[in-house]
Motif scaffolding. Structure first.
Motif, PDB file in Angstrom:
ATOM      1  N   ILE A  22      61.602  18.610  35.424  1.00  0.00           N
ATOM      2  CA  ILE A  22      60.445  19.166  34.715  1.00  0.00           C
ATOM      3  C   ILE A  22      59.463  19.760  35.728  1.00  0.00           C
ATOM      4  O   ILE A  22      58.987  20.888  35.552  1.00  0.00           O
ATOM      5  CB  ILE A  22      59.769  18.096  33.839  1.00  0.00           C
ATOM      6  CG1 ILE A  22      60.690  17.700  32.674  1.00  0.00           C
ATOM      7  CG2 ILE A  22      58.411  18.583  33.330  1.00  0.00           C
ATOM      8  CD1 ILE A  22      60.240  16.461  31.918  1.00  0.00           C
ATOM      9  N   ALA A  23      59.177  19.014  36.786  1.00  0.00           N
ATOM     10  CA  ALA A  23      58.234  19.500  37.803  1.00  0.00           C
ATOM     11  C   ALA A  23      58.773  20.751  38.489  1.00  0.00           C
ATOM     12  O   ALA A  23      58.035  21.714  38.725  1.00  0.00           O
ATOM     13  CB  ALA A  23      57.968  18.397  38.831  1.00  0.00           C
ATOM     14  N   GLN A  24      60.068  20.763  38.790  1.00  0.00           N
ATOM     15  CA  GLN A  24      60.655  21.923  39.443  1.00  0.00           C
ATOM     16  C   GLN A  24      60.607  23.144  38.523  1.00  0.00           C
ATOM     17  O   GLN A  24      60.271  24.242  38.958  1.00  0.00           O
ATOM     18  CB  GLN A  24      62.101  21.614  39.856  1.00  0.00           C
ATOM     19  CG  GLN A  24      62.646  22.587  40.868  1.00  0.00           C
ATOM     20  CD  GLN A  24      63.776  23.444  40.361  1.00  0.00           C
ATOM     21  OE1 GLN A  24      64.193  23.344  39.214  1.00  0.00           O
ATOM     22  NE2 GLN A  24      64.258  24.307  41.219  1.00  0.00           N
ATOM     23  N   ALA A  25      60.886  22.960  37.241  1.00  0.00           N
ATOM     24  CA  ALA A  25      60.815  24.065  36.285  1.00  0.00           C
ATOM     25  C   ALA A  25      59.373  24.562  36.140  1.00  0.00           C
ATOM     26  O   ALA A  25      59.126  25.770  36.034  1.00  0.00           O
ATOM     27  CB  ALA A  25      61.367  23.636  34.927  1.00  0.00           C
ATOM     28  N   PHE A  26      58.414  23.627  36.156  1.00  0.00           N
ATOM     29  CA  PHE A  26      57.002  24.010  36.072  1.00  0.00           C
ATOM     30  C   PHE A  26      56.613  24.887  37.264  1.00  0.00           C
ATOM     31  O   PHE A  26      56.010  25.948  37.102  1.00  0.00           O
ATOM     32  CB  PHE A  26      56.112  22.765  35.999  1.00  0.00           C
ATOM     33  CG  PHE A  26      54.653  23.086  35.976  1.00  0.00           C
ATOM     34  CD1 PHE A  26      54.045  23.511  34.803  1.00  0.00           C
ATOM     35  CD2 PHE A  26      53.887  22.987  37.132  1.00  0.00           C
ATOM     36  CE1 PHE A  26      52.688  23.826  34.776  1.00  0.00           C
ATOM     37  CE2 PHE A  26      52.538  23.298  37.116  1.00  0.00           C
ATOM     38  CZ  PHE A  26      51.935  23.727  35.937  1.00  0.00           C
ATOM     39  N   VAL A  27      56.964  24.444  38.465  1.00  0.00           N
ATOM     40  CA  VAL A  27      56.646  25.231  39.661  1.00  0.00           C
ATOM     41  C   VAL A  27      57.371  26.573  39.604  1.00  0.00           C
ATOM     42  O   VAL A  27      56.788  27.616  39.907  1.00  0.00           O
ATOM     43  CB  VAL A  27      57.009  24.453  40.950  1.00  0.00           C
ATOM     44  CG1 VAL A  27      56.918  25.344  42.180  1.00  0.00           C
ATOM     45  CG2 VAL A  27      56.109  23.232  41.097  1.00  0.00           C
ATOM     46  N   HIS A  28      58.619  26.551  39.202  1.00  0.00           N
ATOM     47  CA  HIS A  28      59.420  27.782  39.147  1.00  0.00           C
ATOM     48  C   HIS A  28      58.796  28.809  38.208  1.00  0.00           C
ATOM     49  O   HIS A  28      58.802  29.998  38.498  1.00  0.00           O
ATOM     50  CB  HIS A  28      60.844  27.448  38.700  1.00  0.00           C
ATOM     51  CG  HIS A  28      61.849  28.472  39.107  1.00  0.00           C
ATOM     52  ND1 HIS A  28      63.170  28.179  39.209  1.00  0.00           N
ATOM     53  CD2 HIS A  28      61.745  29.782  39.431  1.00  0.00           C
ATOM     54  CE1 HIS A  28      63.839  29.250  39.579  1.00  0.00           C
ATOM     55  NE2 HIS A  28      62.984  30.235  39.720  1.00  0.00           N
ATOM     56  N   THR A  29      58.258  28.354  37.089  1.00  0.00           N
ATOM     57  CA  THR A  29      57.736  29.284  36.080  1.00  0.00           C
ATOM     58  C   THR A  29      56.233  29.553  36.235  1.00  0.00           C
ATOM     59  O   THR A  29      55.676  30.334  35.467  1.00  0.00           O
ATOM     60  CB  THR A  29      58.005  28.766  34.661  1.00  0.00           C
ATOM     61  OG1 THR A  29      57.420  27.473  34.512  1.00  0.00           O
ATOM     62  CG2 THR A  29      59.498  28.704  34.377  1.00  0.00           C
ATOM     63  N   THR A  30      55.585  28.915  37.214  1.00  0.00           N
ATOM     64  CA  THR A  30      54.156  29.185  37.434  1.00  0.00           C
ATOM     65  C   THR A  30      53.979  29.804  38.822  1.00  0.00           C
ATOM     66  O   THR A  30      54.214  30.991  38.990  1.00  0.00           O
ATOM     67  CB  THR A  30      53.308  27.905  37.267  1.00  0.00           C
ATOM     68  OG1 THR A  30      53.779  26.893  38.161  1.00  0.00           O
ATOM     69  CG2 THR A  30      53.354  27.395  35.836  1.00  0.00           C
ATOM     70  N   SER A  31      53.638  29.028  39.802  1.00  0.00           N
ATOM     71  CA  SER A  31      53.373  29.567  41.144  1.00  0.00           C
ATOM     72  C   SER A  31      54.641  30.065  41.830  1.00  0.00           C
ATOM     73  O   SER A  31      54.578  30.934  42.691  1.00  0.00           O
ATOM     74  CB  SER A  31      52.730  28.496  42.016  1.00  0.00           C
ATOM     75  OG  SER A  31      53.668  27.481  42.342  1.00  0.00           O
ATOM     76  N   ASN A  32      55.775  29.493  41.482  1.00  0.00           N
ATOM     77  CA  ASN A  32      57.062  29.781  42.120  1.00  0.00           C
ATOM     78  C   ASN A  32      56.976  29.597  43.637  1.00  0.00           C
ATOM     79  O   ASN A  32      57.603  30.325  44.396  1.00  0.00           O
ATOM     80  CB  ASN A  32      57.576  31.175  41.756  1.00  0.00           C
ATOM     81  CG  ASN A  32      59.075  31.285  41.970  1.00  0.00           C
ATOM     82  OD1 ASN A  32      59.787  30.285  42.025  1.00  0.00           O
ATOM     83  ND2 ASN A  32      59.562  32.498  42.106  1.00  0.00           N
TER      84      ASN A  32
END
Length: 145
Positions: free
Chosen positions: A99-109
């Motif tokens: 979940i955290a990795q997907a969040f980073v991927h879809t926001t700040s990347n």
């Protein structure tokens, strides 16, 4: 451990995958609607998607890499009755990392952060598999694992 307790992290992971898949479809539909791309541009798996659509698409595709090993392990742990409290804690750690990795991927990347979260999840998954394998292969020698 109850069946629900063991399967809840798996259901959350599946939910994350569907969420990202629907989000990806919405982003791509918008690209076509705005005329940024024509279906012929992607007919042979070319990837000319604009940044945001590509970003969400890659986050979705990531859910079919390491999580496949997670799904298999959960089913095997259930079938062999090797899912205990420690297993469920590690399940949640893995799912939280996804979940955290997907969040980073879809926001700040931010790639370094994304990579660290990915590796954390992979290490947790590796440990889950190692413990499971030891419990199966050496049941009496390592009964405490």
């Amino acid at each position: 451990m109850t069946l629900q307790t063991i399967l809840l992290p798996l259901f959350v992971q599946v939910g994350l995958t569907f969420l990202l898949g629907f989000w990806m479809a919405t982003e791509r539909r918008g690209v076509f609607r705005r005329g940024q791309l024509h279906w012929r541009d992607i007919a042979l798996k070319q990837t000319p998607w604009p940044g945001r659509a590509q970003q969400v698409s890659q986050a979705f595709q990531n859910q079919f890499e390491a999580p496949i090993l997670f799904y298999v392990l959960v089913v095997l742990a259930l079938a062999t009755k090797k899912a205990d409290f420690a297993f469920v804690v590690m399940e949640w750690l893995f799912v939280a990392s996804r979940i955290a990795q997907a969040f980073v991927h879809t926001t700040s990347n931010h790639v370094p952060t994304r990579g660290q979260l990915y590796m954390f999840g992979v290490i947790v998954l590796f440990l889950m598999w190692a413990i499971f394998a030891i419990r199966i292969l050496f049941p009496s020698a390592f009964g405490v694992l």
